[in-house]
Design a protein around this motif. Sequence first.
Motif, mmCIF file in Angstrom:
data_model
loop_
_atom_site.group_PDB
_atom_site.id
_atom_site.type_symbol
_atom_site.label_atom_id
_atom_site.label_comp_id
_atom_site.label_asym_id
_atom_site.label_seq_id
_atom_site.Cartn_x
_atom_site.Cartn_y
_atom_site.Cartn_z
ATOM 1 N N ALA A 66 0.834 -1.206 0.000
ATOM 2 C CA ALA A 66 0.000 0.000 0.000
ATOM 3 C C ALA A 66 0.868 1.256 0.000
ATOM 4 N N ASP A 69 2.716 1.501 -3.497
ATOM 5 C CA ASP A 69 1.775 1.830 -4.568
ATOM 6 C C ASP A 69 1.005 3.117 -4.305
ATOM 7 N N ASP A 71 -1.451 3.535 -2.304
ATOM 8 C CA ASP A 71 -2.818 3.052 -2.487
ATOM 9 C C ASP A 71 -3.615 3.211 -1.189
ATOM 10 N N GLU A 73 -6.817 3.180 -0.747
ATOM 11 C CA GLU A 73 -7.931 2.234 -0.636
ATOM 12 C C GLU A 73 -7.453 0.898 -0.047
ATOM 13 N N LYS A 74 -6.291 0.433 -0.496
ATOM 14 C CA LYS A 74 -5.727 -0.809 0.056
ATOM 15 C C LYS A 74 -5.430 -0.618 1.541
ATOM 16 N N GLU A 129 -2.340 8.694 1.122
ATOM 17 C CA GLU A 129 -1.736 8.935 -0.198
ATOM 18 C C GLU A 129 -0.898 10.207 -0.204
ATOM 19 N N SER A 133 3.061 10.017 -1.140
ATOM 20 C CA SER A 133 3.249 10.237 -2.577
ATOM 21 C C SER A 133 4.574 10.895 -2.929
#
Length: 197
Positions: A66, A69, A71, A73-74, A129, A133
């Motif tokens: 997660a 990536d 991510d 949502e994950k 994120e 990021s």
Amino acid sequence: MSENEIQNKDVENVEKQGKNKKILTISLVSLVAIIILIVAIVFIIGALSKPSKKVSEELVKDYLTAVNDVDGEKFTDLIDLNGYIIYKEDAKKFDKKYKDKDKYLKNYMKDKNYDDKSDVESKIADTFENNNSYKYKEYTFKEITSIKKSSKSKKIVVIKAKVKTKTKYSDTSETSNLKLYVIKVSGEYKIVGAELE
């Protein structure tokens, strides 16, 4: 008293002493057996309240996926929403506040002006994120270093792992430490907090 009477009394005393020794021996053996049983039960309960090494590795790898990536949502799939919010807001009183987790979440949503849980999950995903990021790092699992009950909470287990950290623009790597704070929810371990150093 005659000599026969004295001998009979001696025989009776010897028989009583033999019976007393048997009773004492049986009592001591029973006491030791009970102590061993209690220790075994405590050990088994302690072992069952922590995730196995395999489960811990999977949780760490999923978390790192997660992060790598970016991510959100994950990440929200890996957390216990109530536990995550309580841990983030007041980790020191986690156990006390988790007992009434639904009420706590309801009050949290009201204070932060969220309409429902999906809004909270979206905000957590966005924050995750945003925080990950711009790191330009890639993390790879190396090993689990410990799985221990938290000293601050009866519900939380702390999974410590070594993680290989590599910048996206270099071939060199270093070792970082990851701590996942997890609880068991409906038979599955969920993250309530994480520290990646």
